[in-house]
Design a protein around this motif. Structure first.
Motif, PDB file in Angstrom:
ATOM      1  N   LYS A 227       0.646  -1.222  -0.050  1.00  0.00           N
ATOM      2  CA  LYS A 227       0.015  -0.061  -0.171  1.00  0.00           C
ATOM      3  C   LYS A 227       0.836   1.316  -0.121  1.00  0.00           C
ATOM      4  O   LYS A 227       0.515   2.187  -0.694  1.00  0.00           O
ATOM      5  CB  LYS A 227      -0.863  -0.021   1.210  1.00  0.00           C
ATOM      6  N   TYR A 228       1.809   1.369   1.032  1.00  0.00           N
ATOM      7  CA  TYR A 228       2.682   2.427   1.040  1.00  0.00           C
ATOM      8  C   TYR A 228       3.522   2.586  -0.362  1.00  0.00           C
ATOM      9  O   TYR A 228       3.668   4.103  -0.666  1.00  0.00           O
ATOM     10  CB  TYR A 228       3.726   2.519   2.105  1.00  0.00           C
ATOM     11  N   ALA A 229       3.779   1.746  -0.873  1.00  0.00           N
ATOM     12  CA  ALA A 229       4.616   1.868  -2.203  1.00  0.00           C
ATOM     13  C   ALA A 229       3.786   2.344  -3.196  1.00  0.00           C
ATOM     14  O   ALA A 229       4.205   3.175  -4.251  1.00  0.00           O
ATOM     15  CB  ALA A 229       5.182   0.667  -2.573  1.00  0.00           C
ATOM     16  N   SER A 230       2.448   1.870  -3.181  1.00  0.00           N
ATOM     17  CA  SER A 230       1.515   2.203  -4.205  1.00  0.00           C
ATOM     18  C   SER A 230       1.370   3.768  -4.051  1.00  0.00           C
ATOM     19  O   SER A 230       1.371   4.521  -5.022  1.00  0.00           O
ATOM     20  CB  SER A 230       0.193   1.487  -3.968  1.00  0.00           C
ATOM     21  N   GLU A 231       1.183   4.342  -2.890  1.00  0.00           N
ATOM     22  CA  GLU A 231       0.887   5.712  -2.711  1.00  0.00           C
ATOM     23  C   GLU A 231       2.142   6.330  -3.263  1.00  0.00           C
ATOM     24  O   GLU A 231       1.750   7.581  -3.889  1.00  0.00           O
ATOM     25  CB  GLU A 231       0.631   5.882  -1.323  1.00  0.00           C
ATOM     26  N   LEU A 232       3.206   6.276  -3.141  1.00  0.00           N
ATOM     27  CA  LEU A 232       4.330   6.837  -3.576  1.00  0.00           C
ATOM     28  C   LEU A 232       4.587   6.815  -4.828  1.00  0.00           C
ATOM     29  O   LEU A 232       4.690   7.901  -5.645  1.00  0.00           O
ATOM     30  CB  LEU A 232       5.644   6.356  -2.779  1.00  0.00           C
ATOM     31  N   LEU A 233       4.411   5.637  -5.390  1.00  0.00           N
ATOM     32  CA  LEU A 233       4.716   5.535  -7.105  1.00  0.00           C
ATOM     33  C   LEU A 233       3.595   6.215  -7.636  1.00  0.00           C
ATOM     34  O   LEU A 233       3.648   6.672  -8.912  1.00  0.00           O
ATOM     35  CB  LEU A 233       4.387   3.908  -7.346  1.00  0.00           C
ATOM     36  N   GLU A 234       2.251   6.163  -7.200  1.00  0.00           N
ATOM     37  CA  GLU A 234       1.301   6.933  -7.776  1.00  0.00           C
ATOM     38  C   GLU A 234       1.502   8.556  -8.146  1.00  0.00           C
ATOM     39  O   GLU A 234       1.377   9.308  -9.002  1.00  0.00           O
ATOM     40  CB  GLU A 234      -0.010   6.875  -7.116  1.00  0.00           C
ATOM     41  N   LYS A 235       2.260   9.026  -6.859  1.00  0.00           N
ATOM     42  CA  LYS A 235       2.758  10.445  -7.205  1.00  0.00           C
ATOM     43  C   LYS A 235       4.121  10.647  -8.061  1.00  0.00           C
ATOM     44  O   LYS A 235       4.037  11.498  -8.980  1.00  0.00           O
ATOM     45  CB  LYS A 235       3.277  11.162  -5.627  1.00  0.00           C
ATOM     46  N   ILE A 236       4.853   9.459  -8.014  1.00  0.00           N
ATOM     47  CA  ILE A 236       6.109   9.667  -9.106  1.00  0.00           C
ATOM     48  C   ILE A 236       5.572   9.728 -10.207  1.00  0.00           C
ATOM     49  O   ILE A 236       6.160  10.143 -11.257  1.00  0.00           O
ATOM     50  CB  ILE A 236       7.246   8.434  -8.520  1.00  0.00           C
ATOM     51  N   HIS A 253      -2.081  -1.560  -9.584  1.00  0.00           N
ATOM     52  CA  HIS A 253      -1.087  -2.681  -9.241  1.00  0.00           C
ATOM     53  C   HIS A 253       0.396  -2.169  -9.021  1.00  0.00           C
ATOM     54  O   HIS A 253       0.827  -1.726  -9.898  1.00  0.00           O
ATOM     55  CB  HIS A 253      -1.071  -3.839  -9.912  1.00  0.00           C
ATOM     56  N   VAL A 254       0.857  -2.584  -7.850  1.00  0.00           N
ATOM     57  CA  VAL A 254       2.386  -2.452  -7.493  1.00  0.00           C
ATOM     58  C   VAL A 254       3.207  -3.752  -8.271  1.00  0.00           C
ATOM     59  O   VAL A 254       2.875  -4.633  -7.891  1.00  0.00           O
ATOM     60  CB  VAL A 254       3.056  -2.513  -6.132  1.00  0.00           C
ATOM     61  N   ASP A 255       3.849  -3.374  -9.189  1.00  0.00           N
ATOM     62  CA  ASP A 255       4.612  -4.476 -10.126  1.00  0.00           C
ATOM     63  C   ASP A 255       6.030  -4.656  -9.699  1.00  0.00           C
ATOM     64  O   ASP A 255       6.709  -3.629  -9.265  1.00  0.00           O
ATOM     65  CB  ASP A 255       4.341  -4.461 -11.826  1.00  0.00           C
ATOM     66  N   HIS A 256       6.394  -5.949  -9.467  1.00  0.00           N
ATOM     67  CA  HIS A 256       7.901  -6.055  -9.180  1.00  0.00           C
ATOM     68  C   HIS A 256       8.698  -6.193 -10.865  1.00  0.00           C
ATOM     69  O   HIS A 256       8.456  -7.086 -11.261  1.00  0.00           O
ATOM     70  CB  HIS A 256       8.168  -7.451  -8.632  1.00  0.00           C
ATOM     71  N   PHE A 257       9.408  -4.906 -10.790  1.00  0.00           N
ATOM     72  CA  PHE A 257      10.059  -4.841 -12.251  1.00  0.00           C
ATOM     73  C   PHE A 257      10.668  -6.067 -12.536  1.00  0.00           C
ATOM     74  O   PHE A 257      10.651  -6.683 -13.447  1.00  0.00           O
ATOM     75  CB  PHE A 257      10.848  -3.843 -12.515  1.00  0.00           C
ATOM     76  N   ILE A 258      11.725  -6.504 -11.711  1.00  0.00           N
ATOM     77  CA  ILE A 258      12.318  -8.030 -11.738  1.00  0.00           C
ATOM     78  C   ILE A 258      11.241  -9.031 -11.139  1.00  0.00           C
ATOM     79  O   ILE A 258      11.232  -8.820  -9.814  1.00  0.00           O
ATOM     80  CB  ILE A 258      13.463  -7.949 -11.149  1.00  0.00           C
ATOM     81  N   PRO A 259      10.645  -9.702 -11.857  1.00  0.00           N
ATOM     82  CA  PRO A 259       9.633 -10.409 -11.239  1.00  0.00           C
ATOM     83  C   PRO A 259       9.870 -11.226  -9.863  1.00  0.00           C
ATOM     84  O   PRO A 259      10.894 -11.845  -9.726  1.00  0.00           O
ATOM     85  CB  PRO A 259       9.243 -11.499 -12.422  1.00  0.00           C
ATOM     86  N   LEU A 260       8.920 -11.394  -8.998  1.00  0.00           N
ATOM     87  CA  LEU A 260       8.987 -12.061  -7.698  1.00  0.00           C
ATOM     88  C   LEU A 260       9.335 -13.434  -7.722  1.00  0.00           C
ATOM     89  O   LEU A 260      10.343 -14.184  -7.021  1.00  0.00           O
ATOM     90  CB  LEU A 260       7.836 -11.751  -6.826  1.00  0.00           C
ATOM     91  N   LYS A 261       8.706 -13.921  -8.740  1.00  0.00           N
ATOM     92  CA  LYS A 261       9.089 -15.352  -9.158  1.00  0.00           C
ATOM     93  C   LYS A 261      10.578 -15.684  -9.482  1.00  0.00           C
ATOM     94  O   LYS A 261      11.082 -16.779  -9.448  1.00  0.00           O
ATOM     95  CB  LYS A 261       8.364 -16.084 -10.297  1.00  0.00           C
ATOM     96  N   LYS A 262      11.318 -14.448  -9.836  1.00  0.00           N
ATOM     97  CA  LYS A 262      12.846 -14.814 -10.277  1.00  0.00           C
ATOM     98  C   LYS A 262      13.591 -14.440  -9.011  1.00  0.00           C
ATOM     99  O   LYS A 262      14.506 -14.910  -8.924  1.00  0.00           O
ATOM    100  CB  LYS A 262      12.919 -14.120 -11.566  1.00  0.00           C
ATOM    101  N   PHE A 271       9.920  -1.702  -7.561  1.00  0.00           N
ATOM    102  CA  PHE A 271       8.483  -1.635  -7.560  1.00  0.00           C
ATOM    103  C   PHE A 271       8.357  -0.484  -8.493  1.00  0.00           C
ATOM    104  O   PHE A 271       8.815   0.560  -8.833  1.00  0.00           O
ATOM    105  CB  PHE A 271       7.720  -0.991  -6.268  1.00  0.00           C
ATOM    106  N   VAL A 272       7.052  -0.756  -9.484  1.00  0.00           N
ATOM    107  CA  VAL A 272       6.428   0.149 -10.476  1.00  0.00           C
ATOM    108  C   VAL A 272       5.110   0.009 -10.399  1.00  0.00           C
ATOM    109  O   VAL A 272       4.519  -0.842  -9.869  1.00  0.00           O
ATOM    110  CB  VAL A 272       6.890   0.107 -11.850  1.00  0.00           C
ATOM    111  N   LEU A 273       4.333   1.106 -10.772  1.00  0.00           N
ATOM    112  CA  LEU A 273       2.923   0.976 -10.682  1.00  0.00           C
ATOM    113  C   LEU A 273       2.064   0.647 -12.113  1.00  0.00           C
ATOM    114  O   LEU A 273       2.774   1.409 -13.111  1.00  0.00           O
ATOM    115  CB  LEU A 273       2.365   2.303 -10.208  1.00  0.00           C
ATOM    116  N   ALA A 274       1.262  -0.129 -12.095  1.00  0.00           N
ATOM    117  CA  ALA A 274       0.617  -0.595 -13.429  1.00  0.00           C
ATOM    118  C   ALA A 274      -0.614  -0.692 -13.418  1.00  0.00           C
ATOM    119  O   ALA A 274      -1.171  -1.105 -12.342  1.00  0.00           O
ATOM    120  CB  ALA A 274       1.586  -1.912 -13.829  1.00  0.00           C
ATOM    121  N   HIS A 275      -1.307  -0.853 -14.395  1.00  0.00           N
ATOM    122  CA  HIS A 275      -2.419  -1.421 -14.503  1.00  0.00           C
ATOM    123  C   HIS A 275      -2.759  -2.757 -14.146  1.00  0.00           C
ATOM    124  O   HIS A 275      -1.574  -3.544 -14.598  1.00  0.00           O
ATOM    125  CB  HIS A 275      -3.147  -1.383 -16.009  1.00  0.00           C
ATOM    126  N   LYS A 276      -3.860  -3.265 -13.825  1.00  0.00           N
ATOM    127  CA  LYS A 276      -4.014  -4.676 -13.473  1.00  0.00           C
ATOM    128  C   LYS A 276      -3.530  -5.727 -14.720  1.00  0.00           C
ATOM    129  O   LYS A 276      -2.927  -6.651 -14.468  1.00  0.00           O
ATOM    130  CB  LYS A 276      -5.642  -4.987 -12.998  1.00  0.00           C
TER     131      LYS A 276
END
Length: 346
Positions: A227-236, A253-262, A271-276
């Motif tokens: 949640k806190y990352a989402s709020e900051l990324l929305e401003k950025i 959605h907060v996306d892990h640019f380098i995927p969490l599965k990797k 973190f980056v902000l993206a459409h669902k």
């Protein structure tokens, strides 16, 4: 090149032997292998084929891996009698057939003193953290670190030589390269072995029942609130999707640019902000290199300090580690001709 390929073949064969070896009472083996694989991904080995890893770094990474495991495992199950009632139960899963690992004891102590995650807990309990960390490090150095390479009652030092008393281990030549090249495979095998070990411990079986959720609980992505990352990324990002660059309407959605599965760590600069839809389409893929350049410019340059100052109290903040991990995965993708995601962006 033939020498490198031969070393990689020997490496993956050795890892399989280690994982097939059942001469261990706890899950430390899996934690150590996972930690080694991740630390190799983060390191530049171009000028140091025999990578030196500080024991402190290794132990801290092991804490990160075990943190989720010290939470109660919750399962909903139906009564086996005539009743259809759903019963919810939860318990801490055991990680050993003998005494509880020191790391787990330490994590429980930290959790009891406050902190939703390791980053927060360390800040809230700085003095206690040093004391507990040193105790756990001593335990790991004296046991698991040197028993890891035990196969059929014999030490087979393929990964590193046994030099007790040192503050570091030095991986043998070609090992760091192999950990990087086979990272996804090693992590997948380790996680499966880890989950199987926990499921095989008799004291866990009543808690697990027939649940198929164990692996997701141990290594899943829904562990820390973003949640806190989402709020900051929305401003950025001004409310725009990082990928398709259209205004985000509805849930972001907060996306892990380098995927969490990797790479299974919540690094704030990743973190980056993206459409669902963009987030789900990208899934566990690496994005096109134009997106990597954009991510570097946004998170590792222009807003690097802002991300650190605003999010360091809740998430791990290490921009150089984020950069190193990204560089490694893109290098592997390039050498292996792995397709990148992005041509189909909406």
């Amino acid at each position: 090149m033939t020498c490198i390929y031969q070393k990689r073949i020997e490496f993956i064969s050795y890892i399989q032997r280690l994982l097939e070896n059942t001469e261990t009472s706890s899950t430390y083996k899996f934690a150590l292998l996972h930690a080694l694989a991740d630390l190799c991904i983060e390191s530049d080995i171009s000028k140091k084929p025999k990578l030196k890893i500080e024991v402190d770094d290794l132990v801290e990474r092991i804490f990160s891996l075990y943190w989720q495991h010290a939470k109660p495992f919750k399962i909903d199950s139906s009564e086996t009698n005539d009743s259809k009632e759903i019963i919810s139960r939860e318990s801490i899963l055991h990680q050993s057939t003998n005494k509880e690992p020191t790391v787990i004891k330490t994590i429980r102590t930290l959790k009891g003193r406050g902190g939703d995650n390791l980053t927060v807990a360390k800040k809230l309990n700085e003095k206690k953290w040093v004391e507990l960390f040193n105790s756990a490090k001593k335990s790991i150095r004296e046991g698991p670190l040197w028993r890891l390479q035990l196969i059929e009652n014999n030490i087979v030092p393929f990964l590193y030589e046994h030099k007790k008393g040192k503050s570091y281990i030095q991986l043998n030549e070609g090992v760091a390269d192999s950990f990087r090249f086979f990272h996804d495979i090693v992590v997948k095998l380790v996680r499966q072995g880890w989950a199987d070990k926990i499921a095989s411990i008799k004291s866990n079986q009543a808690s697990l029942g027939k649940s198929g959720e164990l692996a997701d609980f141990l290594f899943g992505s829904k562990r820390v609130s973003l949640k806190y990352a989402s709020e900051l990324l929305e401003k950025i990002q001004g409310g725009y999707c990082f990928y398709c660059e259209k205004k985000i309407k509805g849930d972001a959605h907060v996306d892990h640019f380098i995927p969490l599965k990797k790479y299974n760590y919540d690094l704030a600069h990743n973190f980056v902000l993206a459409h669902k839809k963009c987030n789900q389409d990208k899934s566990s893929h690496l994005a096109l290199k134009i997106f990597k350049d954009k991510w570097v410019a946004q998170n590792l340059e222009k807003y690097k300090d802002k991300i650190s100052s605003k999010l360091s109290s809740r998430y791990m903040c290490d921009p150089e580690r984020s950069r190193a991990v990204a560089d490694t995965f893109y290098e592997i993708a390039d050498k292996s001709n792995i397709p990148l995601w992005g041509d189909q962006k909406s």
